[in-house]
Motif scaffolding. Structure first.
Motif, PDB file in Angstrom:
ATOM      1  N   LYS A  16       1.907  -9.867  -3.751  1.00 30.34           N
ATOM      2  CA  LYS A  16       1.173  -8.776  -3.115  1.00 30.34           C
ATOM      3  C   LYS A  16       0.377  -8.041  -4.192  1.00 30.34           C
ATOM      4  CE  LYS A  16       4.276  -7.866   0.791  1.00 30.34           C
ATOM      5  NZ  LYS A  16       5.021  -6.815   1.555  1.00 30.34           N
ATOM      6  N   CYS A  17      -0.809  -7.582  -3.814  1.00 31.43           N
ATOM      7  CA  CYS A  17      -1.634  -6.832  -4.761  1.00 31.43           C
ATOM      8  C   CYS A  17      -2.139  -5.552  -4.107  1.00 31.43           C
ATOM      9  CB  CYS A  17      -2.835  -7.658  -5.240  1.00 31.43           C
ATOM     10  SG  CYS A  17      -2.393  -9.127  -6.205  1.00 31.43           S
ATOM     11  N   ARG A  18      -2.421  -4.569  -4.931  1.00 36.66           N
ATOM     12  CA  ARG A  18      -2.979  -3.329  -4.432  1.00 36.66           C
ATOM     13  C   ARG A  18      -3.931  -2.740  -5.471  1.00 36.66           C
ATOM     14  NH1 ARG A  18       2.534   0.369  -4.181  1.00 36.66           N
ATOM     15  NH2 ARG A  18       2.974   0.509  -6.407  1.00 36.66           N
ATOM     16  N   GLU A  19      -4.757  -1.810  -4.999  1.00 37.99           N
ATOM     17  CA  GLU A  19      -5.785  -1.194  -5.846  1.00 37.99           C
ATOM     18  C   GLU A  19      -5.600   0.310  -5.871  1.00 37.99           C
ATOM     19  OE1 GLU A  19     -10.689  -0.793  -6.086  1.00 37.99           O
ATOM     20  OE2 GLU A  19      -9.731  -1.962  -4.481  1.00 37.99           O
ATOM     21  N   TYR A  20      -5.649   0.882  -7.056  1.00 39.64           N
ATOM     22  CA  TYR A  20      -5.522   2.326  -7.189  1.00 39.64           C
ATOM     23  C   TYR A  20      -6.763   3.007  -6.630  1.00 39.64           C
ATOM     24  CZ  TYR A  20      -5.046   6.956  -9.247  1.00 39.64           C
ATOM     25  OH  TYR A  20      -4.959   8.315  -9.422  1.00 39.64           O
ATOM     26  N   ASN A  21      -6.538   4.033  -5.822  1.00 40.03           N
ATOM     27  CA  ASN A  21      -7.630   4.701  -5.139  1.00 40.03           C
ATOM     28  C   ASN A  21      -7.503   6.222  -5.274  1.00 40.03           C
ATOM     29  OD1 ASN A  21      -9.998   4.731  -3.557  1.00 40.03           O
ATOM     30  ND2 ASN A  21      -8.822   5.072  -1.680  1.00 40.03           N
ATOM     31  N   GLY A  22      -7.046   6.671  -6.462  1.00 36.50           N
ATOM     32  CA  GLY A  22      -6.875   8.096  -6.693  1.00 36.50           C
ATOM     33  C   GLY A  22      -7.864   8.625  -7.715  1.00 36.50           C
ATOM     34  N   ARG A  23      -7.591   9.827  -8.192  1.00 34.23           N
ATOM     35  CA  ARG A  23      -8.516  10.491  -9.103  1.00 34.23           C
ATOM     36  C   ARG A  23      -8.113  10.397 -10.572  1.00 34.23           C
ATOM     37  NH1 ARG A  23      -9.316  16.388  -6.480  1.00 34.23           N
ATOM     38  NH2 ARG A  23      -7.031  16.218  -6.325  1.00 34.23           N
ATOM     39  N   GLU A  24      -6.993   9.742 -10.854  1.00 34.29           N
ATOM     40  CA  GLU A  24      -6.544   9.597 -12.228  1.00 34.29           C
ATOM     41  C   GLU A  24      -7.419   8.574 -12.957  1.00 34.29           C
ATOM     42  OE1 GLU A  24      -5.597   9.847 -15.518  1.00 34.29           O
ATOM     43  OE2 GLU A  24      -4.130  11.065 -14.427  1.00 34.29           O
ATOM     44  N   THR A  25      -8.228   9.049 -13.887  1.00 37.88           N
ATOM     45  CA  THR A  25      -9.200   8.173 -14.550  1.00 37.88           C
ATOM     46  C   THR A  25      -8.559   7.214 -15.541  1.00 37.88           C
ATOM     47  OG1 THR A  25      -9.608   9.850 -16.247  1.00 37.88           O
ATOM     48  CG2 THR A  25     -11.048   9.874 -14.304  1.00 37.88           C
ATOM     49  N   LEU A  26      -7.330   7.486 -15.972  1.00 35.17           N
ATOM     50  CA  LEU A  26      -6.685   6.639 -16.967  1.00 35.17           C
ATOM     51  C   LEU A  26      -5.880   5.501 -16.354  1.00 35.17           C
ATOM     52  CD1 LEU A  26      -5.409   9.377 -19.448  1.00 35.17           C
ATOM     53  CD2 LEU A  26      -7.562   8.110 -19.505  1.00 35.17           C
ATOM     54  N   ALA A  27      -5.689   5.516 -15.059  1.00 39.16           N
ATOM     55  CA  ALA A  27      -4.849   4.506 -14.413  1.00 39.16           C
ATOM     56  C   ALA A  27      -5.567   3.162 -14.349  1.00 39.16           C
ATOM     57  CB  ALA A  27      -4.463   4.956 -13.015  1.00 39.16           C
ATOM     58  N   PRO A  44       0.843  -1.206   0.000  1.00 42.19           N
ATOM     59  CA  PRO A  44       0.000   0.000   0.000  1.00 42.19           C
ATOM     60  C   PRO A  44       0.874   1.250   0.000  1.00 42.19           C
ATOM     61  CG  PRO A  44      -0.772  -1.577   1.631  1.00 42.19           C
ATOM     62  CD  PRO A  44       0.563  -2.086   1.146  1.00 42.19           C
ATOM     63  N   ALA A  45       0.405   2.289  -0.639  1.00 39.95           N
ATOM     64  CA  ALA A  45       1.142   3.543  -0.738  1.00 39.95           C
ATOM     65  C   ALA A  45       0.135   4.651  -1.006  1.00 39.95           C
ATOM     66  CB  ALA A  45       2.177   3.458  -1.858  1.00 39.95           C
ATOM     67  N   LYS A  46       0.624   5.848  -1.259  1.00 41.03           N
ATOM     68  CA  LYS A  46      -0.266   6.957  -1.566  1.00 41.03           C
ATOM     69  C   LYS A  46      -1.137   6.599  -2.769  1.00 41.03           C
ATOM     70  CE  LYS A  46      -0.289  11.922  -2.524  1.00 41.03           C
ATOM     71  NZ  LYS A  46       0.549  13.130  -2.759  1.00 41.03           N
ATOM     72  N   HIS A  47      -2.430   6.736  -2.610  1.00 42.13           N
ATOM     73  CA  HIS A  47      -3.425   6.417  -3.639  1.00 42.13           C
ATOM     74  C   HIS A  47      -3.481   4.920  -3.941  1.00 42.13           C
ATOM     75  CE1 HIS A  47      -3.934  10.646  -4.166  1.00 42.13           C
ATOM     76  NE2 HIS A  47      -2.757  10.834  -4.731  1.00 42.13           N
ATOM     77  N   MET A  48      -2.877   4.096  -3.094  1.00 41.28           N
ATOM     78  CA  MET A  48      -2.895   2.653  -3.305  1.00 41.28           C
ATOM     79  C   MET A  48      -3.289   1.950  -2.018  1.00 41.28           C
ATOM     80  SD  MET A  48      -2.034   1.513  -6.349  1.00 41.28           S
ATOM     81  CE  MET A  48      -1.163   1.991  -7.847  1.00 41.28           C
ATOM     82  N   LYS A  49      -4.344   1.166  -2.074  1.00 43.92           N
ATOM     83  CA  LYS A  49      -4.749   0.385  -0.903  1.00 43.92           C
ATOM     84  C   LYS A  49      -4.549  -1.104  -1.190  1.00 43.92           C
ATOM     85  CE  LYS A  49      -9.683   0.242  -2.176  1.00 43.92           C
ATOM     86  NZ  LYS A  49     -11.060   0.587  -1.746  1.00 43.92           N
ATOM     87  N   ARG A  50      -4.402  -1.860  -0.130  1.00 43.09           N
ATOM     88  CA  ARG A  50      -4.129  -3.284  -0.274  1.00 43.09           C
ATOM     89  C   ARG A  50      -5.293  -4.003  -0.942  1.00 43.09           C
ATOM     90  NH1 ARG A  50      -0.217  -5.814   2.119  1.00 43.09           N
ATOM     91  NH2 ARG A  50      -0.030  -4.249   3.782  1.00 43.09           N
ATOM     92  N   ALA A  51      -4.977  -4.985  -1.773  1.00 42.07           N
ATOM     93  CA  ALA A  51      -5.976  -5.851  -2.395  1.00 42.07           C
ATOM     94  C   ALA A  51      -5.571  -7.295  -2.140  1.00 42.07           C
ATOM     95  CB  ALA A  51      -6.079  -5.573  -3.891  1.00 42.07           C
ATOM     96  N   ALA A  52      -6.485  -8.200  -2.362  1.00 40.95           N
ATOM     97  CA  ALA A  52      -6.234  -9.612  -2.062  1.00 40.95           C
ATOM     98  C   ALA A  52      -5.173 -10.191  -2.987  1.00 40.95           C
ATOM     99  CB  ALA A  52      -7.526 -10.406  -2.196  1.00 40.95           C
ATOM    100  N   ALA A  53      -4.260 -10.954  -2.398  1.00 42.06           N
ATOM    101  CA  ALA A  53      -3.235 -11.639  -3.184  1.00 42.06           C
ATOM    102  C   ALA A  53      -3.851 -12.862  -3.854  1.00 42.06           C
ATOM    103  CB  ALA A  53      -2.074 -12.048  -2.283  1.00 42.06           C
ATOM    104  N   PRO A  54      -3.220 -13.402  -4.890  1.00 42.80           N
ATOM    105  CA  PRO A  54      -3.745 -14.591  -5.557  1.00 42.80           C
ATOM    106  C   PRO A  54      -3.799 -15.791  -4.608  1.00 42.80           C
ATOM    107  CG  PRO A  54      -2.033 -13.553  -6.875  1.00 42.80           C
ATOM    108  CD  PRO A  54      -1.991 -12.901  -5.533  1.00 42.80           C
TER     109      PRO A  54
END
Length: 398
Positions: free
Chosen positions: A346-357, A329-339
């Motif tokens: 490790k997996c993470r999910e983008y949680n920012g305002r950039e619509t193209l990411a 996890p990092a700025k604009h990134m929250k943890r997501a479930a690993a396979p």
């Protein structure tokens, strides 16, 4: 614009997690039964890439070898630590390259019909593109004479597009042809260098906005750039045109260790598959300064990009840290479930305002290698990284 997702943003949002031990003890890699992994539709087998299958592929591989000799923009000036253009760095068609943002390439094919291929790097010193931009591109031609002729033709065409163009001398590089447009804080430079043509351009957004000009500053910046580019590219020896099909496509098995790109997702990538040495992979990162940091910290000396990205680190402990850089996890990134059944991922999910990411990102390590995958759906990202892990295991068992 999904190009943002896999070609540039693959390492765009990396940052160390907050509040964690900066030097945690490495965890021993567990034994994983790769037959239990869900790899979805992806090929989970390493490959011997062999030699190019056609002339276009051979030319692109030569451009990638050229890229290994091209200095990073942040090596020229550490202030140029931002990226942001979504254009090809590796090209056989100049009109698709990063050059098109700095010069009109409408007549490029007419002036340079025998271009073999090229490689470019780009950087700017302001994250919002309100400062100065710098681009360096090198292009390969069949002979030194043709490179000299093409450099003159391209500069002549470039010069003639604006009646306010004025020739500019670069005293330290008298063979360079350069010009600026009076009243515009920008300079374009064309330089023949053996079989190469170097194009370098500086564009100052801020000064142009306020209608300020400083020709001496432009010449100084162009000179500083060429001070790095010329000696580095002079050490590169282009392959004779009739030998391009005989050159290997891979470097130390890096390209063969990456997952093949899905045939139904061609639009995700800006650049062709490739394997690189040293810090060249940093050129593709949207945050070059931070990416360079963890390259150096973990001894990353090889980079492969096909369906996923693969990094070769100093050792297993360093590969774990690269996995963490790309998966925690990092700025604009929250943890997501690993396979499922892959605890080293490790997996993470983008949680920012950039619509193209792209939304989901996963990383993994095995031995000295770390890998990174992205997908719009979590399951897809999980399957890609699972396939990638299986490839790394199988490659090491050969």
């Amino acid at each position: 614009m999904r190009l943002l997702a896999s070609a540039v943003a693959t390492v765009a949002l990396t940052a160390a997690g907050c509040g964690s031990d900066p030097n945690p003890a490495p965890v021993a890699e567990p034994t994983i039964d790769i037959s239990t992994l869900d790899v979805g539709p992806y090929d989970a087998n390493p490959r011997d890439m062999g030699k190019p299958k056609n002339a276009g592929q051979a030319a692109l591989m030569e451009a990638e070898r050229l890229g290994n000799a091209m200095p990073l923009v942040i090596d020229i000036d550490p202030a140029f630590k931002y990226n942001g253009l979504f254009d090809s760095l590796v090209f056989i068609d100049a009109k698709s390259s990063v050059m098109k943002n700095f010069t009109d390439l409408s007549n490029f094919t007419e002036d340079a019909p025998d271009l073999i291929s090229g490689f470019g790097v780009y950087g700017r010193n302001d994250s919002d593109d309100l400062g100065i931009e710098l681009v360096n591109t090198a292009m390969i031609f069949p002979t030194e004479q043709r490179a000299t002729e093409v450099a003159a033709a391209l500069e002549r065409r470039d010069f003639g597009r604006d009646p306010q163009s004025q020739a500019v001398a670069i005293p330290k590089f008298p063979q360079a042809r350069a010009h600026w447009v009076q009243g515009k804080q920008a300079i374009n430079v064309w330089l023949p260098l053996g079989r190469l043509v170097v194009f370098s351009a500086v564009y100052d957004q801020a000064k142009n906005w306020f209608h300020k000009t400083d020709l001496a500053d432009l010449v100084n910046r162009a000179t500083t750039s060429l001070d790095k580019v010329v000696p580095s590219l002079s050490a590169f020896h282009p392959t004779p045109p009739d030998k391009l099909m005989d050159q290997p496509m891979d470097i130390d098995g890096m390209l063969g260790r990456t997952m093949v790109r899905p045939t139904n997702a061609k639009g995700e990538w800006l650049n062709p598959p490739g394997a690189y040495i040293g810090y060249t992979g940093v050129a593709f990162a949207s945050d070059p300064a931070d990416t360079r940091r963890w390259y150096e910290a973990n001894g990353v000396d090889r980079f492969g990009d096909y369906g996923n990205e693969v990094y070769r680190a100093r050792d297993t402990a360093a590969a774990q840290k690269v996995r963490d850089e790309l998966g925690d996890p990092a700025k604009h990134m929250k943890r997501a479930a690993a396979p499922k059944n892959l605890p080293v991922a490790k997996c993470r999910e983008y949680n920012g305002r950039e619509t193209l990411a792209t939304r989901f990102y996963c990383s993994v390590y095995h031995g000295r290698y770390a890998a990174f995958a992205a997908g719009e759906q979590l399951l897809d990202a999980q399957q890609r990284i699972s396939a990638q892990y299986a490839i790394l295991v199988k490659a090491d068992s050969k």
